[in-house]
Design a protein around this motif. Structure first.
Motif, PDB file in Angstrom:
ATOM      1  N   LYS A 245      -7.411  -5.586 -25.488  1.00  0.00           N
ATOM      2  CA  LYS A 245      -8.625  -6.411 -25.604  1.00  0.00           C
ATOM      3  C   LYS A 245      -8.468  -7.537 -26.611  1.00  0.00           C
ATOM      4  O   LYS A 245      -9.177  -8.544 -26.540  1.00  0.00           O
ATOM      5  N   THR A 246      -7.548  -7.392 -27.563  1.00  0.00           N
ATOM      6  CA  THR A 246      -7.330  -8.442 -28.566  1.00  0.00           C
ATOM      7  C   THR A 246      -6.196  -9.385 -28.172  1.00  0.00           C
ATOM      8  O   THR A 246      -5.902 -10.326 -28.898  1.00  0.00           O
ATOM      9  N   SER A 247      -5.566  -9.133 -27.038  1.00  0.00           N
ATOM     10  CA  SER A 247      -4.502 -10.016 -26.544  1.00  0.00           C
ATOM     11  C   SER A 247      -5.141 -11.229 -25.869  1.00  0.00           C
ATOM     12  O   SER A 247      -6.335 -11.217 -25.532  1.00  0.00           O
ATOM     13  N   PRO A 248      -4.390 -12.308 -25.651  1.00  0.00           N
ATOM     14  CA  PRO A 248      -4.965 -13.479 -24.965  1.00  0.00           C
ATOM     15  C   PRO A 248      -5.589 -13.144 -23.616  1.00  0.00           C
ATOM     16  O   PRO A 248      -6.672 -13.644 -23.288  1.00  0.00           O
ATOM     17  N   ALA A 252      -9.575 -13.447 -22.854  1.00  0.00           N
ATOM     18  CA  ALA A 252     -10.005 -14.342 -21.781  1.00  0.00           C
ATOM     19  C   ALA A 252     -10.935 -13.650 -20.795  1.00  0.00           C
ATOM     20  O   ALA A 252     -11.793 -14.295 -20.176  1.00  0.00           O
ATOM     21  N   SER A 253     -10.780 -12.323 -20.656  1.00  0.00           N
ATOM     22  CA  SER A 253     -11.594 -11.598 -19.682  1.00  0.00           C
ATOM     23  C   SER A 253     -12.976 -11.242 -20.214  1.00  0.00           C
ATOM     24  O   SER A 253     -13.874 -10.913 -19.433  1.00  0.00           O
ATOM     25  N   GLU A 256     -16.456 -12.543 -18.690  1.00  0.00           N
ATOM     26  CA  GLU A 256     -16.380 -12.791 -17.260  1.00  0.00           C
ATOM     27  C   GLU A 256     -17.047 -11.645 -16.510  1.00  0.00           C
ATOM     28  O   GLU A 256     -17.036 -10.499 -16.946  1.00  0.00           O
ATOM     29  N   GLU A 257     -17.607 -11.959 -15.359  1.00  0.00           N
ATOM     30  CA  GLU A 257     -18.301 -10.941 -14.576  1.00  0.00           C
ATOM     31  C   GLU A 257     -17.312 -10.199 -13.679  1.00  0.00           C
ATOM     32  O   GLU A 257     -17.388 -10.228 -12.454  1.00  0.00           O
ATOM     33  N   ILE A 258     -16.366  -9.553 -14.313  1.00  0.00           N
ATOM     34  CA  ILE A 258     -15.402  -8.739 -13.583  1.00  0.00           C
ATOM     35  C   ILE A 258     -15.344  -7.373 -14.234  1.00  0.00           C
ATOM     36  O   ILE A 258     -15.604  -7.227 -15.427  1.00  0.00           O
ATOM     37  N   PRO A 259     -15.019  -6.335 -13.450  1.00  0.00           N
ATOM     38  CA  PRO A 259     -14.983  -4.987 -14.030  1.00  0.00           C
ATOM     39  C   PRO A 259     -13.894  -4.860 -15.094  1.00  0.00           C
ATOM     40  O   PRO A 259     -12.838  -5.483 -14.996  1.00  0.00           O
ATOM     41  N   ALA A 260     -14.174  -4.054 -16.098  1.00  0.00           N
ATOM     42  CA  ALA A 260     -13.150  -3.726 -17.088  1.00  0.00           C
ATOM     43  C   ALA A 260     -12.088  -2.850 -16.430  1.00  0.00           C
ATOM     44  O   ALA A 260     -12.335  -2.239 -15.379  1.00  0.00           O
TER      45      ALA A 260
END
Length: 312
Positions: A245-248, A252-253, A256-260
């Motif tokens: 989660k702390t990576s680029p 970036a995600s 955004e309205e995408i599933p984790a």
């Protein structure tokens, strides 16, 4: 409760990680395919991207041919050939050639995304938007070629060579448009759950309810493409997830309205797989690991494949 092991595949984007060269990144994809075959994965697919420094595979058909020579049984495919950039005849010929080289092992996945920036799309095929508008016609022509029914001026034109085993043809997408095309043309359907916030369950349901049998598929078949981070234990998986989660890519995600990603240890991940496959009525899952270290990605896929379901 017993968790069934539904068939799994891997979708690899040939990422350039850890300062690797593109040559090394492509060889990592080869090694991942070999691992997938040895671990019991059903399919190994490659994506197509253009002018993206962090992704090495611009021509999956070339890399698939190389991987086919380094493996013996796993199904190999494109996820996806970006059809608006190409003429259907050439796509059919290319994948039938692969089908003749690696009998009974080749999948042709098709999609409508540009696979890169607007300028890259223009450089590749000109007016991309006009080609996207022709997508229904392009898919129909490709289907006709794969069914040996395509005609030019009332003359039959066949895509050769004609392999002994037909290709499996799949439509990839993230919304109802792709589901409609897949149903109308009798292809399999791959829903990109990992990159869509739209109502995927409704898209899959439309596909199943409106599927028209063809020589490509006699009944509807659904694959769900999901992003996963797995470990031997839940704690290990959560640690990997928190770092991602702390990576680029992870940053970036966010928003955004995408599933984790699906995150969990071996038993937990299979429980989540079963719940998701039941919800979407998926026949298979196609896995994408987003971690940015090559060995950790290998470890995730091996961990998932090695677990044997047991009753709770």
């Amino acid at each position: 409760m017993t968790y069934e092991k539904i068939p799994l595949g891997i979708l690899d984007m040939s990422p350039v990680l850890e300062g690797a060269s593109v040559e090394a990144a492509l060889e990592r994809s080869v090694q991942l395919a070999i691992m997938a075959e040895n671990a019991g994965y059903h399919r190994f697919w490659l994506s197509e991207h253009h002018d993206m420094a962090q992704l090495a595979c611009t021509a999956p058909e070339i890399l698939l041919s190389h991987i086919g020579a380094r493996t013996s049984s796993i199904r190999l495919g494109a996820g996806a050939v970006l059809l608006p950039h190409y003429r259907p005849m050439k796509v059919a010929e290319t994948f039938r050639m692969l089908g003749a080289l690696y009998p009974g092992r080749i999948d042709l996945g098709i999609g409508r995304a540009p696979g890169g920036s607007a300028h890259a799309a223009i450089a590749l095929s000109g007016n991309y938007l006009s080609h996207v508008a022709q997508m229904p016609e392009l898919v129909r022509d490709l289907r006709s070629l794969l069914q040996d029914e395509y005609k030019v001026e009332d003359t039959l034109v066949q895509a050769r060579p004609q392999p002994a085993y037909p290709l499996e043809c799949w439509m990839l997408g993230t919304n109802r448009k792709s589901a409609v095309l897949a149903a109308q043309n009798g292809t399999g359907y791959v829903f990109g759950y990992f990159m869509s916030g739209s109502d995927g369950e409704a898209a899959v349901e439309h596909y199943r309810e409106n599927f028209q049998p063809s020589a490509l598929h006699t009944e509807p078949r659904v694959i769900l493409a999901v992003k996963v981070i797995a470990g031997q234990t839940d704690q290990e998986a959560e640690r990997l997830y928190e770092r991602w989660k702390t990576s680029p890519a992870g940053i970036a995600s966010i928003g955004e309205e995408i599933p984790a990603p699906i995150v969990g240890g071996q038993q937990s991940i299979w429980q989540q797989f079963q719940e998701l496959s039941l919800r979407y009525r998926a026949d298979e899952l196609l896995l994408i690991c987003p971690l940015n270290r090559y060995q950790e990605r290998i470890n995730v896929y091996e961990s998932i494949a090695s677990w044997t379901p047991q009753p709770n």
